[in-house]
Every structure is written in structure tokens, then in C-alpha cells.
Design a protein around this motif. Structure first.
Motif, PDB file in Angstrom:
ATOM      1  N   SER A  20     -44.702 -49.554  -6.743  1.00 23.46           N
ATOM      2  CA  SER A  20     -43.148 -49.337  -6.712  1.00 23.46           C
ATOM      3  C   SER A  20     -42.708 -48.994  -7.809  1.00 23.46           C
ATOM      4  CB  SER A  20     -42.680 -50.482  -6.051  1.00 23.46           C
ATOM      5  OG  SER A  20     -41.194 -50.516  -5.803  1.00 23.46           O
ATOM      6  N   HIS A  21     -42.874 -49.912  -8.954  1.00 25.46           N
ATOM      7  CA  HIS A  21     -42.289 -49.795 -10.313  1.00 25.46           C
ATOM      8  C   HIS A  21     -42.682 -48.659 -10.866  1.00 25.46           C
ATOM      9  CE1 HIS A  21     -40.818 -50.802 -14.018  1.00 25.46           C
ATOM     10  NE2 HIS A  21     -41.835 -50.202 -14.719  1.00 25.46           N
ATOM     11  N   ILE A  22     -44.167 -48.122 -10.576  1.00 27.52           N
ATOM     12  CA  ILE A  22     -44.794 -46.881 -11.489  1.00 27.52           C
ATOM     13  C   ILE A  22     -44.116 -45.766 -10.906  1.00 27.52           C
ATOM     14  CG2 ILE A  22     -46.491 -45.362 -11.702  1.00 27.52           C
ATOM     15  CD1 ILE A  22     -48.089 -48.357 -12.044  1.00 27.52           C
ATOM     16  N   LEU A  23     -43.796 -45.774  -9.344  1.00 24.83           N
ATOM     17  CA  LEU A  23     -43.510 -44.640  -8.678  1.00 24.83           C
ATOM     18  C   LEU A  23     -41.953 -44.418  -8.844  1.00 24.83           C
ATOM     19  CD1 LEU A  23     -45.224 -44.976  -5.232  1.00 24.83           C
ATOM     20  CD2 LEU A  23     -45.956 -43.643  -7.285  1.00 24.83           C
ATOM     21  N   ASN A  24     -41.343 -45.352  -9.140  1.00 27.82           N
ATOM     22  CA  ASN A  24     -39.816 -45.270  -9.384  1.00 27.82           C
ATOM     23  C   ASN A  24     -39.631 -44.549 -10.886  1.00 27.82           C
ATOM     24  OD1 ASN A  24     -38.464 -46.307  -7.312  1.00 27.82           O
ATOM     25  ND2 ASN A  24     -38.580 -48.255  -8.122  1.00 27.82           N
TER      26      ASN A  24
ATOM     27  N   VAL B 225     -40.611 -37.773  -5.274  1.00 28.45           N
ATOM     28  CA  VAL B 225     -40.706 -39.055  -4.344  1.00 28.45           C
ATOM     29  C   VAL B 225     -42.382 -39.110  -3.713  1.00 28.45           C
ATOM     30  CG1 VAL B 225     -40.376 -40.632  -2.269  1.00 28.45           C
ATOM     31  CG2 VAL B 225     -38.458 -39.387  -3.793  1.00 28.45           C
ATOM     32  N   ILE B 226     -43.192 -40.016  -4.285  1.00 32.33           N
ATOM     33  CA  ILE B 226     -44.463 -40.138  -3.642  1.00 32.33           C
ATOM     34  C   ILE B 226     -44.504 -40.511  -2.446  1.00 32.33           C
ATOM     35  CG2 ILE B 226     -46.787 -40.904  -3.940  1.00 32.33           C
ATOM     36  CD1 ILE B 226     -45.879 -38.794  -5.980  1.00 32.33           C
ATOM     37  N   LEU B 227     -44.747 -40.118  -1.102  1.00 29.59           N
ATOM     38  CA  LEU B 227     -44.549 -40.568   0.180  1.00 29.59           C
ATOM     39  C   LEU B 227     -45.282 -41.867   0.177  1.00 29.59           C
ATOM     40  CD1 LEU B 227     -44.806 -37.176   1.850  1.00 29.59           C
ATOM     41  CD2 LEU B 227     -42.641 -38.368   0.893  1.00 29.59           C
TER      42      LEU B 227
ATOM     43  N   GLU C 298     -45.636 -50.667 -18.639  1.00 29.75           N
ATOM     44  CA  GLU C 298     -44.385 -51.741 -18.654  1.00 29.75           C
ATOM     45  C   GLU C 298     -45.200 -52.801 -17.509  1.00 29.75           C
ATOM     46  OE1 GLU C 298     -40.569 -48.997 -19.097  1.00 29.75           O
ATOM     47  OE2 GLU C 298     -41.476 -49.359 -17.123  1.00 29.75           O
ATOM     48  N   VAL C 299     -45.845 -52.295 -16.649  1.00 35.23           N
ATOM     49  CA  VAL C 299     -46.332 -53.497 -15.731  1.00 35.23           C
ATOM     50  C   VAL C 299     -47.309 -54.483 -16.318  1.00 35.23           C
ATOM     51  CG1 VAL C 299     -47.921 -53.829 -13.762  1.00 35.23           C
ATOM     52  CG2 VAL C 299     -46.064 -52.031 -13.600  1.00 35.23           C
ATOM     53  N   ALA C 300     -48.232 -53.951 -17.065  1.00 32.04           N
ATOM     54  CA  ALA C 300     -49.263 -54.750 -17.969  1.00 32.04           C
ATOM     55  C   ALA C 300     -48.439 -55.645 -18.921  1.00 32.04           C
ATOM     56  CB  ALA C 300     -50.388 -53.746 -18.886  1.00 32.04           C
ATOM     57  N   HIS C 301     -47.375 -54.858 -19.735  1.00 30.03           N
ATOM     58  CA  HIS C 301     -46.508 -55.948 -20.628  1.00 30.03           C
ATOM     59  C   HIS C 301     -45.938 -57.080 -19.672  1.00 30.03           C
ATOM     60  CE1 HIS C 301     -42.868 -56.204 -23.492  1.00 30.03           C
ATOM     61  NE2 HIS C 301     -44.136 -57.042 -24.091  1.00 30.03           N
ATOM     62  N   ASN C 302     -45.361 -56.703 -18.807  1.00 30.09           N
ATOM     63  CA  ASN C 302     -44.691 -57.865 -17.901  1.00 30.09           C
ATOM     64  C   ASN C 302     -45.787 -58.890 -17.523  1.00 30.09           C
ATOM     65  OD1 ASN C 302     -42.341 -56.643 -18.191  1.00 30.09           O
ATOM     66  ND2 ASN C 302     -42.501 -55.577 -16.173  1.00 30.09           N
ATOM     67  N   GLN C 303     -46.847 -58.590 -17.153  1.00 26.74           N
ATOM     68  CA  GLN C 303     -48.126 -59.545 -16.830  1.00 26.74           C
ATOM     69  C   GLN C 303     -48.660 -60.328 -17.939  1.00 26.74           C
ATOM     70  OE1 GLN C 303     -49.407 -60.327 -13.754  1.00 26.74           O
ATOM     71  NE2 GLN C 303     -47.519 -58.989 -13.145  1.00 26.74           N
ATOM     72  N   ALA C 304     -48.376 -59.847 -18.882  1.00 30.51           N
ATOM     73  CA  ALA C 304     -49.067 -60.293 -20.460  1.00 30.51           C
ATOM     74  C   ALA C 304     -47.850 -61.455 -20.754  1.00 30.51           C
ATOM     75  CB  ALA C 304     -49.072 -59.428 -21.622  1.00 30.51           C
ATOM     76  N   LYS C 305     -46.612 -61.172 -20.430  1.00 32.08           N
ATOM     77  CA  LYS C 305     -45.556 -62.256 -20.602  1.00 32.08           C
ATOM     78  C   LYS C 305     -45.535 -63.256 -19.611  1.00 32.08           C
ATOM     79  CE  LYS C 305     -42.379 -59.276 -20.764  1.00 32.08           C
ATOM     80  NZ  LYS C 305     -40.907 -58.768 -21.141  1.00 32.08           N
ATOM     81  N   ASP C 306     -46.246 -63.056 -18.392  1.00 29.25           N
ATOM     82  CA  ASP C 306     -46.134 -63.925 -17.476  1.00 29.25           C
ATOM     83  C   ASP C 306     -46.955 -65.217 -17.500  1.00 29.25           C
ATOM     84  OD1 ASP C 306     -45.682 -65.278 -14.918  1.00 29.25           O
ATOM     85  OD2 ASP C 306     -47.007 -63.914 -13.877  1.00 29.25           O
TER      86      ASP C 306
END
Length: 768
Positions: A571-575, A584-586, A661-669
């Protein structure tokens, strides 16, 4: 007249080579679609099913299309023809020539504006600088200035209006107004200018200073690697070029010629040397001696093979194709090998003829024919394996020209925005980023210069009966079918063992150096945790499992928590993709591969997920475009006109940044997940269905016998295809113990599954 040979089912004229087009077909049922896959029909990634009817874009020759129509397939429209491909190549060549011309000397920089101003928010720097080489998107300008004792820098954005280059510009906040600014070009140009205060209205410029748009034509592998090396030289602290250990087979072939017009009176000659190493210099002459009772004789003089054909007492030629093959292999074996045509018994009589052997490769001499070293652009401030790794790789399929632009554009954005864009700096400082511009350099060169619809690499695994020049566009291995998980050799479908099929999986799993290079990379850099395989076209966004068997049994599905993460991250990547131009990827094209497309046995994403535990996605760049006038969705093809290809590169580069950004957020989690059983402990009649509420995507491990749960315990899975997490049915009094683990590896309540502690969750259900 020679008789028909026993191995020759029908003596017929040798078919002329056909060109291929992409056409949209309507297939009446799934059975016929499966039959098409068995026939080796080259499917694109654009396949849609509605009301039992399948609509698919395929790459076919006129004869293949005729066969399909006989079987009941209906042609709807032609999407891309060879003439359109040649037009795209001409456009690329023009852009490339301009870039080479402008890059051949140091560019001149002209500072149009160098201003500062102060408003209610702070101090700002504004620049407009024109480069004499600014017509090419690869020309990058960097501004440098001093703020106190600190040097600051930022990349200018290229401003183009209606296709015309205007200037490079930047509007950026500064902590302290500098006295002057120096602008440097990656081509060597340099200019220094004093700053003046801007007293009028603010310039009509965007208020963002994130720089993008660094590609302006399709790039072959040479250009991609040159661009990568150039970036590494310019940003040595941020970029390292990783060379993979296994060299490709090379953009090369043995020289060949087919002599003869009928299937049983033709011979095929193949040079022992590669074409560029002497094979292309070989010629052959089949000579009619024009005399009685001449003997078959083969002579070799330098690179000329002369075959004097045998005659009878009436001066008629009697030498058959099989006889000539035997004589050539005896007397000219140092230069060539000879075969009859496609295994024919060669009983037909030859005629006088001449031929020049050729490898059939049309790339300019600047394109090396030698084995290539595949290269990876590694980006990061700390490239020591301590940061989470993110991998993006492009062009497993050679004809997908847009996909390398996505990785090159992303590399440019990361390093050119590093100095002045905080979010970019956070990504580069906290991740280890690996970008592979092309996984298939040999096939890509063949697609650019010889046959645009080339899907596979150039390694010919066919035997003598399928190695004549008429098959040259069908050789190679589909690199995205050559991996060692869920392969055709394991009984999964969606790949072929036929060496001329578009989905040929190779002679065995992992046979190709390209696959072995990928395996080496993820072994060597075990910190890689996320990956994106960039394909085209169709506008899909997918993940594992990627293949299923004939009964449609897939590889193991992810757990409910893993699947939830795939959806959440997607969802984040598609946004991010949508942000560029609204693409929009359906939802119907988002999800596990077999749920939205078709089985792809032996694909790379499955290898990364099941073998290495890497969260791996597949882009399908190039979503269908809606035509308002016709009220129809229109496919874009593998090689759209560059204006469209450019937009696809921009939006999917956004997507790669989103993955990072997804990977970075996971690294901070560092937060542990939390779960609640619903309903909780209590007394229930007959049975109870227990589900879980989770604070974030997490895999739940549980037991029902009162024992401590651990990583060998059952995991909560999905309740069904594209459904939510399953519930646990409890029909007798039981104690449910469980814990959860999120994607970052945090364990609920800091529970240690290997110890003796009791920090797991527990609930007791009494059934009356």
C-alpha cells in the motif's frame, strides 16, 4: 529426384524467418489458454479473465497466429509491430547521438540567476543555471556554497517545457546566507557567481527541492554500466560498483549458413570459431564441376571451403545433403561443423550455391562480443553489512527496456539528493542499497540491435537439430524460470523444457550464470532483507508464492502476519507510484503471483523468499492507460514511445524509493507486537472460534495442549485465498498459548521461545 527420407515427414520449402508482433487475443476458456502455454506461445504479463473468457497479450508470428485462430482464439487488435519497434530504436539512436556529442567535451555553464531572499519562514537560495549540454537528462549540475565553516551542496533540477530545455534550477532553504555559489557539472563545467538579493516577488518555482528526471532515452547495457561507473567516480563516498563473479556467455554467436531450398536438400554449416573471431570470414562454395562422373571433393583454402559435387555420366549432380555433410565434417572440421537441416536424413540432391557464414549480430563494434561482468550499484554511507540491505534488479527479460531506467533513475536520485534532502539522506545513511541495472546484458543487446522481442538470454542449449539460423530468435533461457525453487523440474508449471520455448527453464535448475550471480549476491550480502524484481508490462504488483503444479497446488503460502505485511508495505509503495501521475495499480492486479497472473515456475522472487527469507516483490511496470475517447484500457507494450517509457520510469522509481522507506521503517522498529485473543478465556457452549487482534503485521505461533509455544509450533495462516487470517476452532476444553513476532524480528513481551520463561500469552477455553 531423391526420395523422401524416413526421418523427413514432408519435403517442403525451408520457411522464411517471420517477424513477431504483440497482439491482443481473446481465448474462450482456461483449457485453451493452458494449451497455448504447452505450445510455447510467448505470453506477456498482460492477462485478464472475465466471465470465463481470457484476454491476453502475446508475442506471435503470423503463422503462430493463424494456428491459434484455427483452435478458436480470436484476435482483437495489434498492439506493437516491428515497424513501431524500429521507430523507437531510431528515436533512441537520435537521443544517444546527441548525448554523446554533448558529452564529448566540457560543457559551458551560464548563471542566469543567483539570488537569495528572506521571508517569514527563513532564508532561501535560488539559482538558474544553463548548461551547453543541458538538452540531455544525464547532465547534472551541483551547487556548492559555504555556511560559516561548513560546505553545503545540492543538486539542481532540470527544467524542460514542451520538450525544450530551459535551464537547471533550485530553490532551497539555507541556515546562513552565503556570499557566493559555485556550480559544477558532471561533464566538467564550472562557474562561480556572487549572490544578490531578490527584491521582487518570489520566483514561480515549486517549493520542493527534491531532484528527479535523469533519463531521456532507452539505454543498452554498455550505457547502463558507463552511467553506473560515472556515478561511482562522482560520488565515491556513496557508491561502490560490485562486480559479480560469473561472466555471461557474451553477445556472440557462431557464424552459420543454411544452404538449400528444401528441407531434405539443405545443409547447415556452423563455424568452430565465434563469428567475431573469424567465423564471419568463412565462405562455402558448392560447385557443379560440369563434367561426367566427377567425385565429391572438399578443399579448404584459408577461410574458403569448396565442395566439388559428384556427378553421373550425364553430368547430373548426385551428391546428397547427407553425403556433403559427411565430407565437410571430414575435410573441413577445423573450420566448421555441418549437419542436415533439422535432423532430416538429407536424401535430397544438392545444387550449386555459395554462402557467406555470419553470426547475424547487428550491434555496432562498440558493443563488446566478449563475456560480460555483471555489475551492481551499491549505495550507502556505511557499506559494511551492518545496515539492512535492499535489492532492486531489472531486465531479467531482455525486451523490457523501461525497467533499467527505473534503477538508474533511482540511483541518480539517491546520490544527487543526498546532500540537501533529509529523507534521502536518512535512506542512504541507514540502508545498504543494491541496484542491478540489467540482469540480462547479452539478451538486452540482442533485443536492442537484432530482435526486439528477445525475452531470454543468448545461451543456445539446443542440439544440432534446432541450431540452424532459422531458430536464432528462439535460443536462450528465460532467466526468471531458471531458479531452484518451485521449478518445472520440481513439477511446477509455467515454464518449459523445450529449448526454443519463450519460457525455456534451461537444461537444469540454476544452469545460467545470471542466476548464479544472483545467488552469489544474496549469499555474499546476507544483510539483504527486501527485494524488488522490476519487470514490464501490465501494471501488476505481486509476491510469492509464484508457481503452482498441475492441480494448482502452490508453494507454501506466507503466514497471515507475513501476508498482512506484504499488503501493508505494498500500500505504501503503490501510493508512491500514484504520486507521480496518478497511476493506480488495481487491487485485482495486486497480490500473490498465482492469484493475479499465472504460474511462473522457477522464478527469482520465490528463490529469494523461500530460500533466503527475503521479502521479495515483483513490479510490472507499465499499467494500461485509459483512453477516454474509446472508453477502453490500452496496453503500453514492452517498448512504448519514450515519452510513455519515461513516465513509467519516473513513477516506478518513486516506488523503489517507497520500498526503501519500508525497509528504513522496519530498521527503526524496536517495538514489540501485541496481540489479543478474541474472544478471550471463558466458558462456551459446544465450540468457540478464536481470532486475534494484532497491533501490527506479525506471525502468531500457538499451541492448544498447554505446552510452551516456540518456532516449531503451528503458525496462524490465512483462512483462504485472498482472505483474512484464519480463526482457531476449539471444540473441547483447551489452553491456548501463543506469542507473535513482527517483521523486524521483535517478539511479543520479549518472550524467549528457546528458554523456560512464561512470557507467552495464554487463554483457557472451557467447553460445556
Amino acid at each position: 529426384m531423391a526420395k523422401t527420407g524416413a526421418n523427413d515427414q514432408a519435403v517442403a520449402p525451408i520457411a522464411k524467418e517471420e517477424t513477431s508482433s504483440i497482439v491482443k487475443l481473446e481465448i474462450p476458456n482456461r483449457k485453451l489458454f493452458d494449451k497455448m502455454q504447452e505450445m510455447g506461445i510467448d505470453l506477456t504479463h498482460s492477462v485478464h479473465e472475465h466471465d470465463g473468457v481470457i484476454e491476453a497479450d502475446v508475442v506471435v508470428t503470423p503463422s503462430e497466429l493463424a494456428t491459434l485462430q484455427i483452435l478458436g482464439v480470436k484476435k482483437k487488435e495489434t498492439i506493437v509491430t516491428e515497424s513501431q519497434w524500429r521507430g523507437n530504436v531510431a528515436e533512441r539512436n537520435t537521443s544517444q547521438a546527441l548525448e554523446q556529442e554533448l558529452a564529448s567535451e566540457v560543457d559551458t555553464l551560464k548563471v542566469l540567476r543567483a539570488n537569495y531572499f528572506t521571508n517569514q519562514s527563513g532564508d532561501f537560495l535560488y539559482l538558474e543555471v544553463k548548461s551547453s549540454a543541458g538538452e540531455t537528462a544525464s547532465t547534472a549540475l551541483t551547487a556548492k556554497w559555504m555556511e560559516g565553516e561548513s560546505e553545503k551542496s545540492a543538486t539542481l533540477s532540470r527544467k524542460v517545457d514542451y520538450g525544450e530545455y530551459l535551464y537547471h534550477t533550485i530553490l532551497i532553504e539555507v541556515d546562513e546566507i552565503p556570499r557566493e555559489v559555485t556550480i559544477e557539472s558532471n561533464l566538467g563545467g564550472k562557474a562561480t557567481h556572487k549572490l544578490t538579493e531578490w527584491l521582487g516577488d518570489l520566483p514561480d518555482e515549486p517549493n520542493e527541492h527534491y531532484v528527479k528526471d535523469f533519463v531521456d532515452h532507452y539505454m543498452d547495457p554498455n550505457e547502463l554500466y558507463e552511467r553506473a561507473e560515472s556515478l561511482a567516480e562522482e560520488f565515491p563516498e556513496l557508491i561502490e560498483i560490485v562486480e559479480m563473479p560469473y561472466k555471461t556467455d557474451g553477445y556472440r554467436r557462431h557464424a552459420q549458413a543454411t544452404i538449400g531450398e528444401m528441407t531434405n536438400n539443405a545443409i547447415v554449416l556452423t563455424s568452430k570459431a565465434w563469428g567475431h573471431k573469424g567465423g564471419n570470414d568463412i565462405s562455402v562454395q558448392l560447385v557443379d564441376p560440369d563434367k561426367k562422373n566427377a567425385n565429391l571433393k572438399v578443399t579448404v583454402k584459408k577461410n574458403v571451403i569448396t565442395v566439388q559435387l559428384a556427378t553421373n555420366r550425364d553430368k547430373e549432380i548426385t551428391t546428397t545433403a547427407a553425403q556433403a555433410v559427411a565430407a565437410i565434417n571430414s575435410q573441413a572440421k577445423s573450420l566448421v561443423s555441418a549437419t542436415t537441416y533439422r535432423g532430416n536424413d538429407g536424401a535430397g540432391v544438392l545444387s550449386a550455391a555459395t554462402a557467406q557464414l555470419t553470426d547475424g549480430l547487428d550491434a555496432p563494434e562498440s558493443v563488446s562480443r566478449e563475456p560480460q561482468t555483471m555489475k551492481v550499484i551499491r549505495i550507502g554511507k556505511q557499506k559494511n553489512g551492518t545496515k539492512p540491505g535492499v535489492l532492486a534488479y531489472s531486465q531479467e527479460h531482455a525486451r523490457e527496456w523501461v525497467t533499467p531506467l527505473v534503477t538508474i533513475e533511482t540511483a541518480e536520485r539517491l546520490v544527487r539528493n543526498y546532500a540537501h534532502d533529509k529523507p534521502t539522506r536518512q535512506l542512504v545513511n541507514n540502508l545498504d542499497i543494491f541496484l542491478i541495472p540489467t540482469m540480462n546484458p547479452d539478451g538486452a543487446n540482442y533485443s536492442f540491435y537484432d530482435y526486439n522481442m528477445q525475452r531470454k538470454n543468448m545461451k543456445n542449449h539446443c542440439g544440432p537439430t534446432q541450431s540452424d539460423p532459422g531458430y536464432q530468435n528462439s535460443w536462450g533461457v528465460d532467466l526468471n524460470r531458471n531458479y531452484t525453487v518451485g521449478s518445472v523440474f520440481d513439477g511446477f508449471i509455467g515454464a518449459s523444457t523445450s529449448c526454443t520455448s519463450s519460457t525455456f527453464a534451461g537444461p537444469e535448475e540454476g544452469s545460467e550464470v545470471e542466476m548464479r550471480n544472483m545467488a552469489w549476491l544474496v549469499d555474499e550480502y546476507s544483510n539483504i532483507k527486501f527485494a524488488m524484481n522490476v519487470h514490464s508490462y501490465g501494471g501488476y504488483f505481486m509476491w510469492s508464492p509464484g508457481s503452482y503444479d498441475a492441480e494448482r497446488n502452490t508453494l507454501p503460502r506466507p503466514t497471515a502476519g507475513e501476508e498482512a505485511f506484504y499488503w501493508s508495505a505494498s500500500s505504501h509503495i503503490l501510493n508512491k507510484i500514484q504520486d507521480h501521475r496518478g497511476t493506480v495499480i488495481l487491487p485485482g492486479r495486486t497480490g500473490p503471483i498465482p492469484d493475479v497472473l499465472y504460474s511462473a515456475a522457477g522464478n527469482s522472487a520465490d528463490y529469494l523468499w523461500y530460500e533466503k527469507g527475503i521479502y521479495a516483490w515483483n513490479f510490472e511496470v507499465g499499467a494500461d492507460l485509459y483512453n477516454k475517447s474509446t472508453k477502453r484500457w490500452e496496453a503500453v507494450g514492452f517498448q512504448p514511445e519514450f515519452d510513455e517509457g519515461h513516465e513509467e520510469a519516473m513513477e516506478f522509481s518513486n516506488g523503489l524509493i517507497g520500498l526503501m522507506e519500508v525497509a528504513h521503517n522496519q530498521a527503526k522498529d524496536k517495538a514489540n507486537p501485541r496481540t489479543i485473543a478474541d474472544p478471550g478465556s471463558g466458558t462456551y457452549k459446544d465450540k468457540v472460534d478464536v481470532s486475534f487482534i494484532t497491533s501490527e503485521p506479525a506471525t502468531i505461533y500457538y499451541t492448544l495442549d498447554g505446552s510452551r509455544p516456540n518456532f516449531d509450533s503451528p503458525k496462524l495462516m490465512l483462512s483462504g485465498l485472498r482472505e483474512s487470517a484464519e480463526s482457531i476452532e476449539i471444540t473441547e476444553t483447551s489452553t491456548l498459548n501463543w506469542f507473535s513476532v513482527d517483521i523486524a524480528g521483535n517478539i511479543e513481551n520479549n518472550y524467549n521461545p528457546f528458554g523456560n520463561g512464561k512470557k507467552y500469552n495464554t487463554a483457557t477455553f472451557k467447553i460445556k
